[in-house]
Design a protein around this motif. Structure first.
Motif, PDB file in Angstrom:
ATOM      1  N   LYS A  58       0.811  -1.223   0.000  1.00 60.53           N
ATOM      2  CA  LYS A  58       0.000   0.000   0.000  1.00 60.53           C
ATOM      3  C   LYS A  58       0.847   1.277   0.000  1.00 60.53           C
ATOM      4  O   LYS A  58       0.323   2.368   0.126  1.00 60.53           O
ATOM      5  CB  LYS A  58      -0.941  -0.016   1.199  1.00 60.53           C
ATOM      6  CG  LYS A  58      -1.950  -1.161   1.113  1.00 60.53           C
ATOM      7  CD  LYS A  58      -2.801  -1.265   2.357  1.00 60.53           C
ATOM      8  CE  LYS A  58      -3.804  -2.381   2.275  1.00 60.53           C
ATOM      9  NZ  LYS A  58      -3.288  -3.690   1.953  1.00 60.53           N
ATOM     10  N   VAL A  59       2.168   1.125  -0.145  1.00 58.24           N
ATOM     11  CA  VAL A  59       3.056   2.289  -0.103  1.00 58.24           C
ATOM     12  C   VAL A  59       2.705   3.309  -1.184  1.00 58.24           C
ATOM     13  O   VAL A  59       2.676   4.513  -0.917  1.00 58.24           O
ATOM     14  CB  VAL A  59       4.543   1.867  -0.200  1.00 58.24           C
ATOM     15  CG1 VAL A  59       5.431   3.061  -0.489  1.00 58.24           C
ATOM     16  CG2 VAL A  59       4.984   1.205   1.092  1.00 58.24           C
ATOM     17  N   THR A  60       2.434   2.860  -2.399  1.00 61.87           N
ATOM     18  CA  THR A  60       2.160   3.807  -3.483  1.00 61.87           C
ATOM     19  C   THR A  60       0.966   4.696  -3.176  1.00 61.87           C
ATOM     20  O   THR A  60       1.100   5.927  -3.187  1.00 61.87           O
ATOM     21  CB  THR A  60       1.993   3.077  -4.831  1.00 61.87           C
ATOM     22  OG1 THR A  60       3.234   2.436  -5.139  1.00 61.87           O
ATOM     23  CG2 THR A  60       1.649   4.053  -5.942  1.00 61.87           C
ATOM     24  N   PRO A  61      -0.220   4.142  -2.889  1.00 60.84           N
ATOM     25  CA  PRO A  61      -1.340   5.047  -2.604  1.00 60.84           C
ATOM     26  C   PRO A  61      -1.119   5.886  -1.344  1.00 60.84           C
ATOM     27  O   PRO A  61      -1.489   7.069  -1.319  1.00 60.84           O
ATOM     28  CB  PRO A  61      -2.546   4.122  -2.456  1.00 60.84           C
ATOM     29  CG  PRO A  61      -2.014   2.746  -2.303  1.00 60.84           C
ATOM     30  CD  PRO A  61      -0.657   2.735  -2.916  1.00 60.84           C
ATOM     31  N   ILE A  62      -0.493   5.312  -0.327  1.00 60.04           N
ATOM     32  CA  ILE A  62      -0.233   6.075   0.901  1.00 60.04           C
ATOM     33  C   ILE A  62       0.727   7.228   0.596  1.00 60.04           C
ATOM     34  O   ILE A  62       0.514   8.356   1.043  1.00 60.04           O
ATOM     35  CB  ILE A  62       0.332   5.160   2.012  1.00 60.04           C
ATOM     36  CG1 ILE A  62      -0.779   4.242   2.537  1.00 60.04           C
ATOM     37  CG2 ILE A  62       0.943   5.973   3.148  1.00 60.04           C
ATOM     38  CD1 ILE A  62      -0.286   3.146   3.466  1.00 60.04           C
ATOM     39  N   THR A  63       1.774   6.947  -0.168  1.00 56.91           N
ATOM     40  CA  THR A  63       2.764   7.973  -0.497  1.00 56.91           C
ATOM     41  C   THR A  63       2.145   9.097  -1.322  1.00 56.91           C
ATOM     42  O   THR A  63       2.362  10.276  -1.025  1.00 56.91           O
ATOM     43  CB  THR A  63       3.948   7.347  -1.264  1.00 56.91           C
ATOM     44  OG1 THR A  63       4.552   6.356  -0.430  1.00 56.91           O
ATOM     45  CG2 THR A  63       4.982   8.387  -1.644  1.00 56.91           C
ATOM     46  N   ARG A 113       8.897   7.062  -9.945  1.00 59.23           N
ATOM     47  CA  ARG A 113       8.027   5.987 -10.421  1.00 59.23           C
ATOM     48  C   ARG A 113       8.745   4.638 -10.335  1.00 59.23           C
ATOM     49  O   ARG A 113       8.156   3.631  -9.938  1.00 59.23           O
ATOM     50  CB  ARG A 113       7.589   6.273 -11.853  1.00 59.23           C
ATOM     51  CG  ARG A 113       6.574   5.303 -12.369  1.00 59.23           C
ATOM     52  CD  ARG A 113       5.914   5.833 -13.644  1.00 59.23           C
ATOM     53  NE  ARG A 113       5.065   4.821 -14.187  1.00 59.23           N
ATOM     54  CZ  ARG A 113       5.306   4.155 -15.295  1.00 59.23           C
ATOM     55  NH1 ARG A 113       6.363   4.427 -16.014  1.00 59.23           N
ATOM     56  NH2 ARG A 113       4.473   3.234 -15.719  1.00 59.23           N
ATOM     57  N   ALA A 114      10.026   4.613 -10.697  1.00 57.98           N
ATOM     58  CA  ALA A 114      10.812   3.375 -10.621  1.00 57.98           C
ATOM     59  C   ALA A 114      10.927   2.887  -9.179  1.00 57.98           C
ATOM     60  O   ALA A 114      10.845   1.687  -8.915  1.00 57.98           O
ATOM     61  CB  ALA A 114      12.199   3.585 -11.233  1.00 57.98           C
ATOM     62  N   ALA A 118       9.583  -0.654  -7.708  1.00 64.53           N
ATOM     63  CA  ALA A 118      10.466  -1.574  -6.982  1.00 64.53           C
ATOM     64  C   ALA A 118       9.866  -1.932  -5.625  1.00 64.53           C
ATOM     65  O   ALA A 118       9.927  -3.094  -5.195  1.00 64.53           O
ATOM     66  CB  ALA A 118      11.851  -0.948  -6.813  1.00 64.53           C
ATOM     67  N   ILE A 119       9.279  -0.957  -4.953  1.00 58.34           N
ATOM     68  CA  ILE A 119       8.632  -1.219  -3.660  1.00 58.34           C
ATOM     69  C   ILE A 119       7.468  -2.181  -3.849  1.00 58.34           C
ATOM     70  O   ILE A 119       7.299  -3.133  -3.084  1.00 58.34           O
ATOM     71  CB  ILE A 119       8.170   0.100  -3.005  1.00 58.34           C
ATOM     72  CG1 ILE A 119       9.395   0.929  -2.591  1.00 58.34           C
ATOM     73  CG2 ILE A 119       7.254  -0.164  -1.806  1.00 58.34           C
ATOM     74  CD1 ILE A 119       9.085   2.365  -2.213  1.00 58.34           C
ATOM     75  N   ARG A 120       6.672  -1.949  -4.880  1.00 56.78           N
ATOM     76  CA  ARG A 120       5.531  -2.833  -5.164  1.00 56.78           C
ATOM     77  C   ARG A 120       6.011  -4.254  -5.449  1.00 56.78           C
ATOM     78  O   ARG A 120       5.421  -5.229  -4.962  1.00 56.78           O
ATOM     79  CB  ARG A 120       4.740  -2.279  -6.347  1.00 56.78           C
ATOM     80  CG  ARG A 120       3.612  -3.144  -6.789  1.00 56.78           C
ATOM     81  CD  ARG A 120       2.369  -2.822  -6.009  1.00 56.78           C
ATOM     82  NE  ARG A 120       1.276  -3.639  -6.519  1.00 56.78           N
ATOM     83  CZ  ARG A 120       0.353  -4.144  -5.758  1.00 56.78           C
ATOM     84  NH1 ARG A 120       0.344  -3.881  -4.483  1.00 56.78           N
ATOM     85  NH2 ARG A 120      -0.597  -4.869  -6.266  1.00 56.78           N
ATOM     86  N   ALA A 121       7.080  -4.396  -6.223  1.00 57.58           N
ATOM     87  CA  ALA A 121       7.624  -5.723  -6.527  1.00 57.58           C
ATOM     88  C   ALA A 121       8.079  -6.429  -5.248  1.00 57.58           C
ATOM     89  O   ALA A 121       7.848  -7.629  -5.063  1.00 57.58           O
ATOM     90  CB  ALA A 121       8.774  -5.611  -7.523  1.00 57.58           C
ATOM     91  N   ARG A 146       3.337   4.701   8.767  1.00 52.93           N
ATOM     92  CA  ARG A 146       2.211   4.403   7.876  1.00 52.93           C
ATOM     93  C   ARG A 146       2.690   3.908   6.522  1.00 52.93           C
ATOM     94  O   ARG A 146       1.965   3.210   5.821  1.00 52.93           O
ATOM     95  CB  ARG A 146       1.352   5.663   7.651  1.00 52.93           C
ATOM     96  CG  ARG A 146       0.631   6.142   8.883  1.00 52.93           C
ATOM     97  CD  ARG A 146      -0.201   7.381   8.606  1.00 52.93           C
ATOM     98  NE  ARG A 146       0.638   8.519   8.230  1.00 52.93           N
ATOM     99  CZ  ARG A 146       0.351   9.377   7.259  1.00 52.93           C
ATOM    100  NH1 ARG A 146      -0.750   9.262   6.570  1.00 52.93           N
ATOM    101  NH2 ARG A 146       1.167  10.373   6.993  1.00 52.93           N
ATOM    102  N   MET A 147       3.890   4.275   6.112  1.00 53.81           N
ATOM    103  CA  MET A 147       4.382   3.910   4.779  1.00 53.81           C
ATOM    104  C   MET A 147       4.850   2.455   4.734  1.00 53.81           C
ATOM    105  O   MET A 147       4.465   1.696   3.851  1.00 53.81           O
ATOM    106  CB  MET A 147       5.475   4.871   4.346  1.00 53.81           C
ATOM    107  CG  MET A 147       4.945   6.271   4.155  1.00 53.81           C
ATOM    108  SD  MET A 147       6.220   7.377   3.565  1.00 53.81           S
ATOM    109  CE  MET A 147       5.252   8.832   3.256  1.00 53.81           C
ATOM    110  N   VAL A 148       5.744   2.093   5.637  1.00 55.45           N
ATOM    111  CA  VAL A 148       6.164   0.698   5.799  1.00 55.45           C
ATOM    112  C   VAL A 148       5.789   0.358   7.244  1.00 55.45           C
ATOM    113  O   VAL A 148       6.558   0.642   8.161  1.00 55.45           O
ATOM    114  CB  VAL A 148       7.677   0.517   5.552  1.00 55.45           C
ATOM    115  CG1 VAL A 148       8.066  -0.940   5.726  1.00 55.45           C
ATOM    116  CG2 VAL A 148       8.060   1.002   4.154  1.00 55.45           C
ATOM    117  N   PRO A 149       4.589  -0.196   7.434  1.00 55.46           N
ATOM    118  CA  PRO A 149       4.070  -0.356   8.793  1.00 55.46           C
ATOM    119  C   PRO A 149       5.094  -0.921   9.777  1.00 55.46           C
ATOM    120  O   PRO A 149       5.859  -1.834   9.452  1.00 55.46           O
ATOM    121  CB  PRO A 149       2.888  -1.304   8.596  1.00 55.46           C
ATOM    122  CG  PRO A 149       2.418  -1.000   7.203  1.00 55.46           C
ATOM    123  CD  PRO A 149       3.681  -0.729   6.428  1.00 55.46           C
TER     124      PRO A 149
END
Length: 194
Positions: A58-63, A113-114, A118-121, A146-149
């Protein structure tokens, strides 16, 4: 990314290094420690988590929400929303401005974006067996990341043999920046210890 880091370390002539990985850098540090264990003496993992860790997907939407909110409210999303967290955020931003020479360039949209890809992967992988990481490890984070619980920091410390865990109170993803004096002292102590 890890291969590039290892090649860079070797090009500098180092036979062994201590790694400090923050957030995405913590993912890279875990890969290096697994793939090149002889290269790594000690590891500090801050604001990070294991592959497949809870909530990392969930890092992308939270970020993105946090960045938009930060632009609208002038508040740094790496810190808690409490008055203590926001005071720490202002102090952190003030410290960033102290350095006037050789400042890092702002991240480009392509690089940003990269990083998110990478975080999503990393987040969508199956959890790794971390028993191959035998080096001493210090795991640090804020207790309200909240980003990386923060539960991921607890999980890392539990899964890494003999790891030290430090959770900073009333702190988010920027906990090591909020408690920078304590963090630096703790890291130096950890690196000096046997």
């Amino acid at each position: 990314m890890a291969r590039d880091a290892v090649a860079f370390i070797r090009a500098l002539g180092f036979d062994q290094v201590d790694l400090l990985g923050f957030s995405l850098g913590g993912f890279v540090a875990q890969v290096i420690a697994q793939e090149e264990p002889q290269l790594v003496r000690k590891i500090v993992l801050a604001g990070t988590g294991p592959a497949g860790g809870e909530g990392i997907d969930k890092v992308t939407p939270i970020t993105i929400r946090a960045m938009v909110g930060g632009l609208l409210t002038f508040k740094d999303p790496k810190f808690t929303r409490t008055s203590n967290g926001q005071t720490a955020a202002r102090e952190f931003l003030k410290r960033l401005k102290e350095r006037t020479d050789n400042r890092d360039a702002a991240i480009s949209p392509i690089s940003f974006r990269a990083q998110l890809k990478a975080i999503r992967a990393w987040a969508t992988q199956r959890p790794w067996d971390l028993s191959g990481i035998q080096q001493p490890v210090l795991v640090a984070n804020g207790d309200h990341d909240r980003m990386v619980p923060s539960t991921n920091s607890v999980d890392l410390a539990r899964r890494l043999r003999g790891a030290r865990l430090r959770l900073y109170p009333d702190a988010g993803h920027g906990g090591v920046f909020q408690y920078h004096e304590e963090f630096v002292a703790e890291v130096l102590d950890f690196l000096r210890s046997n």
